[in-house]
Each structure stands twice: as structure tokens, then as C-alpha cells.
Motif scaffolding. Structure first.
Motif, PDB file in Angstrom:
ATOM      1  N   GLU A  20      51.644  -1.928  -5.961  1.00 48.73           N
ATOM      2  CA  GLU A  20      51.077  -0.574  -5.927  1.00 48.73           C
ATOM      3  C   GLU A  20      49.843  -0.486  -6.823  1.00 48.73           C
ATOM      4  N   LEU A  23      47.031  -2.228  -5.024  1.00 44.86           N
ATOM      5  CA  LEU A  23      46.509  -1.397  -3.940  1.00 44.86           C
ATOM      6  C   LEU A  23      45.620  -0.280  -4.502  1.00 44.86           C
ATOM      7  N   ASN A  24      46.068   0.335  -5.579  1.00 42.39           N
ATOM      8  CA  ASN A  24      45.260   1.387  -6.215  1.00 42.39           C
ATOM      9  C   ASN A  24      43.937   0.802  -6.732  1.00 42.39           C
ATOM     10  N   ASN A  25      44.029  -0.381  -7.344  1.00 42.08           N
ATOM     11  CA  ASN A  25      42.809  -1.035  -7.854  1.00 42.08           C
ATOM     12  C   ASN A  25      41.862  -1.407  -6.697  1.00 42.08           C
ATOM     13  N   SER A  26      42.435  -1.884  -5.611  1.00 46.31           N
ATOM     14  CA  SER A  26      41.584  -2.252  -4.477  1.00 46.31           C
ATOM     15  C   SER A  26      40.937  -1.010  -3.867  1.00 46.31           C
ATOM     16  N   ARG A  27      41.653   0.124  -3.847  1.00 47.85           N
ATOM     17  CA  ARG A  27      41.059   1.372  -3.361  1.00 47.85           C
ATOM     18  C   ARG A  27      39.926   1.822  -4.282  1.00 47.85           C
ATOM     19  N   VAL A  28      40.150   1.758  -5.578  1.00 45.71           N
ATOM     20  CA  VAL A  28      39.119   2.136  -6.539  1.00 45.71           C
ATOM     21  C   VAL A  28      37.917   1.200  -6.405  1.00 45.71           C
ATOM     22  N   THR A  29      38.209  -0.083  -6.253  1.00 44.10           N
ATOM     23  CA  THR A  29      37.134  -1.065  -6.083  1.00 44.10           C
ATOM     24  C   THR A  29      36.351  -0.777  -4.799  1.00 44.10           C
ATOM     25  N   ALA A  30      37.065  -0.439  -3.732  1.00 41.24           N
ATOM     26  CA  ALA A  30      36.404  -0.125  -2.464  1.00 41.24           C
ATOM     27  C   ALA A  30      35.533   1.126  -2.602  1.00 41.24           C
ATOM     28  N   VAL A  31      36.045   2.136  -3.290  1.00 39.80           N
ATOM     29  CA  VAL A  31      35.270   3.360  -3.502  1.00 39.80           C
ATOM     30  C   VAL A  31      34.034   3.048  -4.334  1.00 39.80           C
TER      31      VAL A  31
END
Length: 136
Positions: A20, A23-31
Motif C-alpha cells: 500500500e 502504491l501510494n508512493n508510485s501515485r505521488v511519483t506519477a503525480v
């Protein structure tokens, strides 16, 4: 534990927590990556805008430069022609100040004579500026 819909529940262990967080880090990285891409596009657009303005200015300056050189060449040609005309006119003025030259012109063109002289004129030898047909 988070309650999921239906009978499926999420496990609460180290693996799922790490997953989790990833996933949160990858979302932040994507943003952040999307923001950086947008920022780079904006900076590139601004750079291209100013570069195109400078390019237009350079092209205009070159066109003006070429136009000025064409004008200079044309004016130099005109100046050269006027200097040649001025030289010719000065020569004519100098000749007109010569008494013998003026006397010769008057005698040839207008048939003036000295007392006791006789002038014989031939039709094919008449001066051009005396004939009515040759006057400009």
C-alpha cells in the motif's frame, strides 16, 4: 482493518502495508512526474515563443539590411551618373567661357558672319538644332 464490499477483506500484514505504501508512493511519483512534464512543456513553450520572436527580429533585420544595401548601390550609381553629368557640364561651361569656342558655335549654328564674309549653306550640312524637324 478496512472493510471491503462483500465477503472479501483486506489482509492486515507487513506485506500488504508495504504494498500500500509503494502504491501510494508510485501515485505521488506519477503525480509529480506529470507536474514536471507539464512544467517542462510550459517552459519549452515559453522558450520557443521568445526564440521565434528573436528569429523574426533577426529575419527582419536581414531584410532591412539587404534593402539598405540595394538602396545604397542604387544611390551610388545615381551619384556616379550625376558626377559624370556635372563633369560634362563643367567642361561645357569652361568651353562657353572661351571666346573662340562661342564664336565658332555662333558662326556654325546661326550663320553669323564677320563684315565682308559670305556664308554658303548646304541643305544636308545644316546643324541639327536649327532644323525644325530635329528639335526635341
Amino acid at each position: 482493518m478496512t472493510q471491503q464490499s462483500g465477503k472479501v477483506r483486506k489482509l492486515d500484514n507487513d506485506f500488504t502495508r508495504r504494498r500500500e505504501i509503494e502504491l501510494n508512493n508510485s501515485r505521488v511519483t506519477a503525480v509529480l512526474s506529470n507536474r514536471r512534464k507539464k512544467r517542462a512543456l510550459v517552459i519549452s513553450a515559453i522558450f520557443l515563443f521568445f526564440a521565434s520572436i528573436f528569429l523574426i527580429q533577426i529575419v527582419r533585420a536581414k531584410v532591412n539590411y539587404a534593402d539598405v544595401h540595394v538602396r545604397i548601390a542604387r544611390e551610388q550609381k545615381t551619384l556616379k551618373q550625376q558626377k559624370a553629368d556635372q563633369k560634362q557640364l563643367k567642361t561645357q561651361v569652361a568651353q562657353l567661357n572661351d571666346k573662340n569656342y562661342v564664336e565658332q558655335i555662333i558662326r556654325d549654328r546661326y550663320y553669323y558672319t564677320k563684315p565682308g564674309e559670305t556664308v554658303y549653306s548646304f541643305p544636308n550640312k545644316a546643324p541639327k538644332d536649327v532644323n525644325d524637324y530635329d528639335v526635341k
